[in-house]
Write a protein that holds these residues in place. Sequence first.
Motif, mmCIF file in Angstrom:
data_model
loop_
_atom_site.group_PDB
_atom_site.id
_atom_site.type_symbol
_atom_site.label_atom_id
_atom_site.label_comp_id
_atom_site.label_asym_id
_atom_site.label_seq_id
_atom_site.Cartn_x
_atom_site.Cartn_y
_atom_site.Cartn_z
ATOM 1 N N ASN A 86 37.022 -14.397 -43.840
ATOM 2 C CA ASN A 86 35.963 -14.084 -44.795
ATOM 3 C C ASN A 86 35.821 -12.561 -44.939
ATOM 4 O OD1 ASN A 86 33.618 -13.791 -46.268
ATOM 5 N ND2 ASN A 86 32.351 -15.001 -44.903
ATOM 6 N N TYR A 87 35.939 -12.082 -46.163
ATOM 7 C CA TYR A 87 35.791 -10.645 -46.420
ATOM 8 C C TYR A 87 34.400 -10.289 -46.937
ATOM 9 C CZ TYR A 87 40.569 -9.227 -45.460
ATOM 10 O OH TYR A 87 41.750 -8.934 -44.834
ATOM 11 N N PHE A 88 33.467 -11.232 -46.909
ATOM 12 C CA PHE A 88 32.088 -10.979 -47.318
ATOM 13 C C PHE A 88 31.998 -10.385 -48.726
ATOM 14 C CE2 PHE A 88 32.031 -10.851 -42.663
ATOM 15 C CZ PHE A 88 31.041 -11.780 -42.392
ATOM 16 N N LEU A 89 32.711 -11.003 -49.659
ATOM 17 C CA LEU A 89 32.649 -10.559 -51.052
ATOM 18 C C LEU A 89 31.373 -11.081 -51.701
ATOM 19 C CD1 LEU A 89 36.361 -11.302 -52.034
ATOM 20 C CD2 LEU A 89 35.379 -9.129 -51.251
ATOM 21 N N ASP A 90 30.923 -10.408 -52.777
ATOM 22 C CA ASP A 90 29.710 -10.865 -53.464
ATOM 23 C C ASP A 90 30.043 -12.004 -54.423
ATOM 24 O OD1 ASP A 90 30.740 -9.743 -55.812
ATOM 25 O OD2 ASP A 90 29.340 -8.059 -55.836
ATOM 26 N N GLN A 120 30.516 -12.109 -57.501
ATOM 27 C CA GLN A 120 31.550 -11.775 -58.497
ATOM 28 C C GLN A 120 32.916 -11.520 -57.845
ATOM 29 O OE1 GLN A 120 28.434 -9.913 -58.660
ATOM 30 N NE2 GLN A 120 27.704 -11.530 -60.007
ATOM 31 N N GLY A 121 32.995 -11.690 -56.537
ATOM 32 C CA GLY A 121 34.255 -11.458 -55.841
ATOM 33 C C GLY A 121 34.531 -10.000 -55.541
ATOM 34 N N ALA A 143 29.298 -4.043 -48.485
ATOM 35 C CA ALA A 143 29.319 -3.067 -47.391
ATOM 36 C C ALA A 143 30.054 -3.625 -46.166
ATOM 37 C CB ALA A 143 27.900 -2.680 -47.025
ATOM 38 N N LYS A 144 30.025 -4.930 -45.974
ATOM 39 C CA LYS A 144 30.682 -5.549 -44.820
ATOM 40 C C LYS A 144 32.204 -5.676 -45.004
ATOM 41 C CE LYS A 144 26.741 -8.380 -43.430
ATOM 42 N NZ LYS A 144 26.306 -9.786 -43.212
ATOM 43 N N THR A 145 32.670 -5.638 -46.246
ATOM 44 C CA THR A 145 34.084 -5.851 -46.531
ATOM 45 C C THR A 145 34.970 -4.831 -45.819
ATOM 46 O OG1 THR A 145 33.525 -6.811 -48.670
ATOM 47 C CG2 THR A 145 35.792 -6.093 -48.382
ATOM 48 N N THR A 146 34.583 -3.563 -45.846
ATOM 49 C CA THR A 146 35.373 -2.521 -45.191
ATOM 50 C C THR A 146 35.445 -2.754 -43.692
ATOM 51 O OG1 THR A 146 34.797 -0.923 -46.898
ATOM 52 C CG2 THR A 146 35.595 -0.028 -44.822
ATOM 53 N N ALA A 147 34.331 -3.175 -43.095
ATOM 54 C CA ALA A 147 34.313 -3.447 -41.653
ATOM 55 C C ALA A 147 35.283 -4.569 -41.294
ATOM 56 C CB ALA A 147 32.895 -3.792 -41.202
#
Length: 88
Positions: free
Chosen positions: A47-51, A53-54, A58-62
Amino acid sequence: MSNKKIISVSDLLMIANQLIQEHEHYIEGMRAEAVEEKDDVLVFKGNYFLDEQGLPTAKTTAVFNMFKYLAHQLSKEFTLQGEASETR
């Protein structure tokens, strides 16, 4: 000849997720759900924690950085069972 240990996907994911949970930048819900080997590098997915709209949050980079950390740490130690003979 490589000194890497041959490991199953499930065992490697167990190790990876333990490293994630012990890491100082762990975020609740961060988890490696799949792994494949490309050119002797382990590529982790989850899971890349996308919003909605995909788009990245802020969590994606982590998460990206954590999966990169896992690749650096574990690729030098392990090779996936069944992958080594297929890529050589």
